[in-house]
Structure formats: structure tokens, C-alpha cells
Motif scaffolding. Structure first.
Motif, PDB file in Angstrom:
ATOM      1  N   MET A   1      51.079  78.360-102.467  1.00 21.91           N
ATOM      2  CA  MET A   1      51.606  77.392-101.535  1.00 21.91           C
ATOM      3  C   MET A   1      52.562  76.480-102.290  1.00 21.91           C
ATOM      4  O   MET A   1      52.278  76.035-103.388  1.00 21.91           O
ATOM      5  CB  MET A   1      50.474  76.573-100.919  1.00 21.91           C
ATOM      6  N   ILE A   2      53.671  76.192-101.675  1.00 20.71           N
ATOM      7  CA  ILE A   2      54.654  75.279-102.244  1.00 20.71           C
ATOM      8  C   ILE A   2      54.354  73.878-101.713  1.00 20.71           C
ATOM      9  O   ILE A   2      54.190  73.678-100.519  1.00 20.71           O
ATOM     10  CB  ILE A   2      56.085  75.691-101.868  1.00 20.71           C
ATOM     11  N   ALA A   3      54.267  72.916-102.629  1.00 25.13           N
ATOM     12  CA  ALA A   3      54.015  71.523-102.266  1.00 25.13           C
ATOM     13  C   ALA A   3      55.265  70.706-102.588  1.00 25.13           C
ATOM     14  O   ALA A   3      55.423  70.230-103.712  1.00 25.13           O
ATOM     15  CB  ALA A   3      52.800  70.999-103.031  1.00 25.13           C
ATOM     16  N   PRO A   4      56.158  70.558-101.611  1.00 29.00           N
ATOM     17  CA  PRO A   4      57.416  69.870-101.897  1.00 29.00           C
ATOM     18  C   PRO A   4      57.264  68.356-101.989  1.00 29.00           C
ATOM     19  O   PRO A   4      56.435  67.757-101.309  1.00 29.00           O
ATOM     20  CB  PRO A   4      58.303  70.252-100.719  1.00 29.00           C
ATOM     21  N   GLY A   5      58.081  67.782-102.843  1.00 25.97           N
ATOM     22  CA  GLY A   5      58.220  66.330-102.892  1.00 25.97           C
ATOM     23  C   GLY A   5      59.311  65.938-101.919  1.00 25.97           C
ATOM     24  O   GLY A   5      59.394  66.462-100.805  1.00 25.97           O
ATOM     25  N   ARG A   6      60.187  65.062-102.349  1.00 28.39           N
ATOM     26  CA  ARG A   6      61.262  64.588-101.475  1.00 28.39           C
ATOM     27  C   ARG A   6      62.429  65.575-101.435  1.00 28.39           C
ATOM     28  O   ARG A   6      63.015  65.899-102.459  1.00 28.39           O
ATOM     29  CB  ARG A   6      61.781  63.248-101.961  1.00 28.39           C
ATOM     30  N   PHE A   7      62.714  66.022-100.222  1.00 31.68           N
ATOM     31  CA  PHE A   7      63.863  66.878 -99.931  1.00 31.68           C
ATOM     32  C   PHE A   7      64.479  66.367 -98.640  1.00 31.68           C
ATOM     33  O   PHE A   7      63.766  65.895 -97.755  1.00 31.68           O
ATOM     34  CB  PHE A   7      63.427  68.342 -99.731  1.00 31.68           C
ATOM     35  N   PRO A   8      65.797  66.452 -98.501  1.00 33.32           N
ATOM     36  CA  PRO A   8      66.412  66.051 -97.237  1.00 33.32           C
ATOM     37  C   PRO A   8      65.894  66.924 -96.088  1.00 33.32           C
ATOM     38  O   PRO A   8      65.830  68.140 -96.207  1.00 33.32           O
ATOM     39  CB  PRO A   8      67.905  66.299 -97.470  1.00 33.32           C
ATOM     40  N   SER A   9      65.475  66.277 -95.016  1.00 29.32           N
ATOM     41  CA  SER A   9      64.990  66.983 -93.827  1.00 29.32           C
ATOM     42  C   SER A   9      65.022  66.018 -92.647  1.00 29.32           C
ATOM     43  O   SER A   9      65.315  64.836 -92.814  1.00 29.32           O
ATOM     44  CB  SER A   9      63.550  67.480 -94.046  1.00 29.32           C
ATOM     45  N   LYS A  10      64.682  66.508 -91.482  1.00 32.80           N
ATOM     46  CA  LYS A  10      64.597  65.623 -90.319  1.00 32.80           C
ATOM     47  C   LYS A  10      63.537  64.550 -90.545  1.00 32.80           C
ATOM     48  O   LYS A  10      63.702  63.405 -90.143  1.00 32.80           O
ATOM     49  CB  LYS A  10      64.260  66.430 -89.066  1.00 32.80           C
ATOM     50  N   MET A  11      62.453  64.930 -91.197  1.00 30.72           N
ATOM     51  CA  MET A  11      61.353  63.998 -91.421  1.00 30.72           C
ATOM     52  C   MET A  11      61.729  62.864 -92.387  1.00 30.72           C
ATOM     53  O   MET A  11      61.198  61.762 -92.302  1.00 30.72           O
ATOM     54  CB  MET A  11      60.130  64.754 -91.957  1.00 30.72           C
ATOM     55  N   THR A  12      62.647  63.127 -93.315  1.00 28.94           N
ATOM     56  CA  THR A  12      63.022  62.121 -94.312  1.00 28.94           C
ATOM     57  C   THR A  12      64.411  61.538 -94.077  1.00 28.94           C
ATOM     58  O   THR A  12      64.916  60.800 -94.915  1.00 28.94           O
ATOM     59  CB  THR A  12      62.960  62.727 -95.732  1.00 28.94           C
ATOM     60  N   SER A  13      65.014  61.836 -92.938  1.00 29.39           N
ATOM     61  CA  SER A  13      66.396  61.399 -92.692  1.00 29.39           C
ATOM     62  C   SER A  13      66.534  59.883 -92.676  1.00 29.39           C
ATOM     63  O   SER A  13      67.566  59.350 -93.066  1.00 29.39           O
ATOM     64  CB  SER A  13      66.934  61.989 -91.394  1.00 29.39           C
ATOM     65  N   HIS A  14      65.492  59.164 -92.273  1.00 30.62           N
ATOM     66  CA  HIS A  14      65.560  57.704 -92.245  1.00 30.62           C
ATOM     67  C   HIS A  14      65.690  57.119 -93.656  1.00 30.62           C
ATOM     68  O   HIS A  14      66.254  56.041 -93.829  1.00 30.62           O
ATOM     69  CB  HIS A  14      64.341  57.118 -91.537  1.00 30.62           C
ATOM     70  N   ILE A  15      65.203  57.812 -94.663  1.00 31.28           N
ATOM     71  CA  ILE A  15      65.358  57.365 -96.051  1.00 31.28           C
ATOM     72  C   ILE A  15      66.671  57.898 -96.612  1.00 31.28           C
ATOM     73  O   ILE A  15      67.452  57.171 -97.215  1.00 31.28           O
ATOM     74  CB  ILE A  15      64.182  57.842 -96.931  1.00 31.28           C
TER      75      ILE A  15
END
Length: 96
Positions: A1-15
């Protein structure tokens, strides 16, 4: 399983869309930046190919060192662990 940290996505777009929030967030990542799409896809391709053929039940963080930074801070000296532990968990505790 891949456990991603911070990547640009819809979920992180506010940051990701706020330069000040990005700068503050990147302070907590040892590599001082977010991951890139090609870095995530390279790991997925490696795992899907022969590189991951003998891997099973593993969690692979891809987070710019964030996980290792957190784990390093939890490696306290034994005396410090005892001082932070409840009395009943200390090796020198005698039940009343």
C-alpha cells in the motif's frame, strides 16, 4: 500500500492554492516541498512490476521524509520515556 504525504489534489487544493499556507506546510516536510505526480506514479509502476513482485503487506510512505522525522522524534532516551510514562508502566513501580 502506498501512503502518500502531501501531493496536489482536490483534497489539498485549499493549501496548494495559497502561497502562505504552502510555505508554512512545507516547513514541516524534511524535503521542504510537496510530492510530484511523476514521483507517485514511478512508485506505483515499480510496485506493479517485478520490483514489487515479492512485497506483500507493506505500507510504503512517499512523503518527503515526514514519517521518518516523526519517528526520529519518538526515539527518546529510556529515562525520558520513564519520566513520561504513567507510574504503573514504569519498570521500577511496585504495586500498592
Amino acid at each position: 500500500m502506498i501512503a502518500p504525504g502531501r501531493f496536489p489534489s482536490k483534497m489539498t487544493s485549499h493549501i496548494h492554492s495559497d502561497p502562505e499556507a504552502m510555505a508554512e506546510d512545507c516547513k514541516h516536510i524534511p524535503m521542504k516541498r510537496w510530492g510530484r505526480e511523476e514521483e507517485m506514479s514511478a512508485l506505483a509502476i515499480m510496485l506493479a512490476g517485478t520490483g514489487g513482485a515479492y512485497m506483500t503487506g507493506n505500507i510504503i510512505p512517499i512523503d518527503g521524509g515526514f514519517t521518518s522525522k516523526r519517528n526520529a522524534s519518538s526515539t527518546q532516551k529510556p529515562a525520558a520515556r520513564r519520566a513520561l510514562s504513567p507510574p504503573e508502566m514504569r519498570p521500577d513501580h511496585a504495586p500498592a
